[in-house]
Design an enzyme around this catalytic site. Structure first.
Site, PDB file in Angstrom:
ATOM      1  N   ASP A 189      44.346  37.279  36.439  1.00  0.00           N
ATOM      2  CA  ASP A 189      43.555  38.337  37.070  1.00  0.00           C
ATOM      3  C   ASP A 189      44.276  38.733  38.351  1.00  0.00           C
ATOM      4  O   ASP A 189      44.256  37.991  39.331  1.00  0.00           O
ATOM      5  CB  ASP A 189      42.161  37.796  37.363  1.00  0.00           C
ATOM      6  CG  ASP A 189      41.309  38.700  38.218  1.00  0.00           C
ATOM      7  OD1 ASP A 189      41.636  39.891  38.354  1.00  0.00           O
ATOM      8  OD2 ASP A 189      40.325  38.193  38.799  1.00  0.00           O
ATOM      9  N   GLU A 223      42.144  44.299  45.893  1.00  0.00           N
ATOM     10  CA  GLU A 223      40.953  44.291  45.039  1.00  0.00           C
ATOM     11  C   GLU A 223      40.151  43.009  45.214  1.00  0.00           C
ATOM     12  O   GLU A 223      38.913  43.038  45.225  1.00  0.00           O
ATOM     13  CB  GLU A 223      41.362  44.466  43.570  1.00  0.00           C
ATOM     14  CG  GLU A 223      40.198  44.733  42.622  1.00  0.00           C
ATOM     15  CD  GLU A 223      39.498  43.489  42.113  1.00  0.00           C
ATOM     16  OE1 GLU A 223      38.384  43.608  41.564  1.00  0.00           O
ATOM     17  OE2 GLU A 223      40.055  42.365  42.273  1.00  0.00           O
ATOM     18  N   HIS A 324      38.933  33.191  37.619  1.00  0.00           N
ATOM     19  CA  HIS A 324      39.073  32.732  39.003  1.00  0.00           C
ATOM     20  C   HIS A 324      39.262  31.221  39.097  1.00  0.00           C
ATOM     21  O   HIS A 324      39.079  30.633  40.162  1.00  0.00           O
ATOM     22  CB  HIS A 324      37.898  33.178  39.862  1.00  0.00           C
ATOM     23  CG  HIS A 324      38.006  34.605  40.294  1.00  0.00           C
ATOM     24  ND1 HIS A 324      37.345  35.111  41.394  1.00  0.00           N
ATOM     25  CD2 HIS A 324      38.705  35.649  39.781  1.00  0.00           C
ATOM     26  CE1 HIS A 324      37.637  36.398  41.531  1.00  0.00           C
ATOM     27  NE2 HIS A 324      38.455  36.748  40.556  1.00  0.00           N
TER      28      HIS A 324
END
Length: 369
Positions: A189, A223, A324
């Site tokens: 990610d 982001e 995450h």
């Protein structure tokens, strides 16, 4: 529109280059240089925003209204909160991630004048010393510390080494690609999204695909801390497709295979017409896909809208297990999304022309029924 072949070897190669380039939010110059070098190799013109986001341009038949496709190249990380008397460092997270995923991570500390290796450890790390207490101690950022791989035993040693509050800590990605096509790594990610966007851009460029309007591949750098695409858009962008991770977990409909199209996240529903354009393209070109809704999730799309950009947004994702944390994806999803993105670049905009030049209803899409 036509499907163009995606260079799978290039996709994986550039993903590994991105993963091995440290880029916690706020410390992204290295990865920005890497992406700029890739765009130069592909012959794609680009510019940098004042903050360092990348705006590339694939020329189309018309200049406006145009479209953007965005992925972010910043990652989670940490920052030095305090220098401790025992020669270790207290940390705070950069981005939202749980400290239990940081325990045991190998890292690089970046100081003003160099870099040093080290490990994030719980305060009680030795079973031979603390016995069962290592299992019962609390979890959280207040209960971990950074052990630096230098001869430092106290505060004075840290100061002599040049360590300061606010120094960045980048977490090692530790990637592994299996023979079954799974990719395990931190920071997929959204470096996987950036890699597939570059691969789609490469396919369109190399096959001389004619685009109806200008298309802007965008690579944002903040982001994970919330601002993302808030200020990276060209003012003529009428629609923006965001590429990010999907949450493969119990209670979710995301998958590590095919394209996962997000219908809504914590910011609300995505644009109906652009989202259904993605579904239509998947159906037309037989790209495996599924739909999902994310409760605790936001992306570059939310940042762009909250900043006041008048733009339609949609979100396509690759399913990630343990997002995450130590993440896992499958190459199938990356290749499926890269194929979809290359097709979307060729699709006409939702408006044939900017409707504000033609009256309030000219070219306005309609919902079925």
């Amino acid at each position: 529109m036509k499907a163009v072949p995606i260079d799978h070897d290039y996709l994986l190669d550039v993903l590994l280059k991105l993963l091995f380039t440290p880029s916690p939010s706020g410390y992204t110059d290295r990865v920005v240089h890497l992406v700029c070098e890739e765009l130069e190799r592909l012959g794609v013109p680009f510019e940098l925003t004042r903050r360092g986001a990348i705006r590339a341009t694939l020329k189309g038949q018309a200049r406006r209204p145009n479209k953007a496709i965005v992925a972010h190249i910043d990652t989670l990380g940490a920052m030095v909160k305090a220098l401790k008397p025992n020669g270790r460092l207290q940390l705070v997270p950069v981005g939202h991630w749980n400290a239990r995923f940081a325990e045991g991570a190998r890292c690089t500390l970046f100081t003003d004048h160099g870099q040093h290796r080290g490990t994030i450890l719980p305060l009680k790390a030795s079973g031979h010393t603390f016995g069962p207490e290592i299992d019962t101690q609390p979890s959280g950022w207040d209960y971990v510390e950074f052990r630096i791989d230098e001869r430092v035993f106290n505060l004075e040693d840290l100061l002599r080494l040049g360590v300061h509050v606010g120094d960045f800590v980048a977490i090692d990605c530790q990637p592994e690609v299996t023979a079954t096509g799974f990719i395990n790594s931190r920071h997929l990610d959204d470096k996987a999204g950036a890699a597939l966007l570059l691969a789609a851009t490469k396919a369109v460029k190399e096959h001389d695909v004619e685009l109806p309007v200008d298309c802007h591949p965008l690579f944002t750098i903040s982001e994970e801390v919330g601002s993302g695409a808030s200020s990276a858009l060209h003012q003529d962008v009428a629609e923006m497709l965001t590429i990010d991770n999907g949450t493969t977990a119990p209670g979710q409909n995301s998958s590590e295979f095919g394209v996962t199209i997000c219908m809504a996240d914590m910011g609300g529903p995505f644009d109906y017409h652009l989202t259904h354009r993605m579904i239509q393209l998947c159906q037309e070109f037989q790209i495996p896909h599924q739909r999902d809704v994310f409760k605790y999730y936001r992306s570059d799309s939310a940042a762009a809208l909250e900043a006041g950009n008048d733009v339609r947004t949609a979100l396509v994702t690759f399913g990630i297990d343990a997002s995450h944390g130590y993440e896992r994806i499958h190459q199938d999803a990356l290749e499926s999304i890269a194929e979809l993105v290359a097709i979307y670049m060729q699709s006409p905009p939702l408006y044939a022309r900017d409707r504000f030049e033609m009256g309030p209803r000219a070219g306005f899409p309609t919902m079925p029924g």
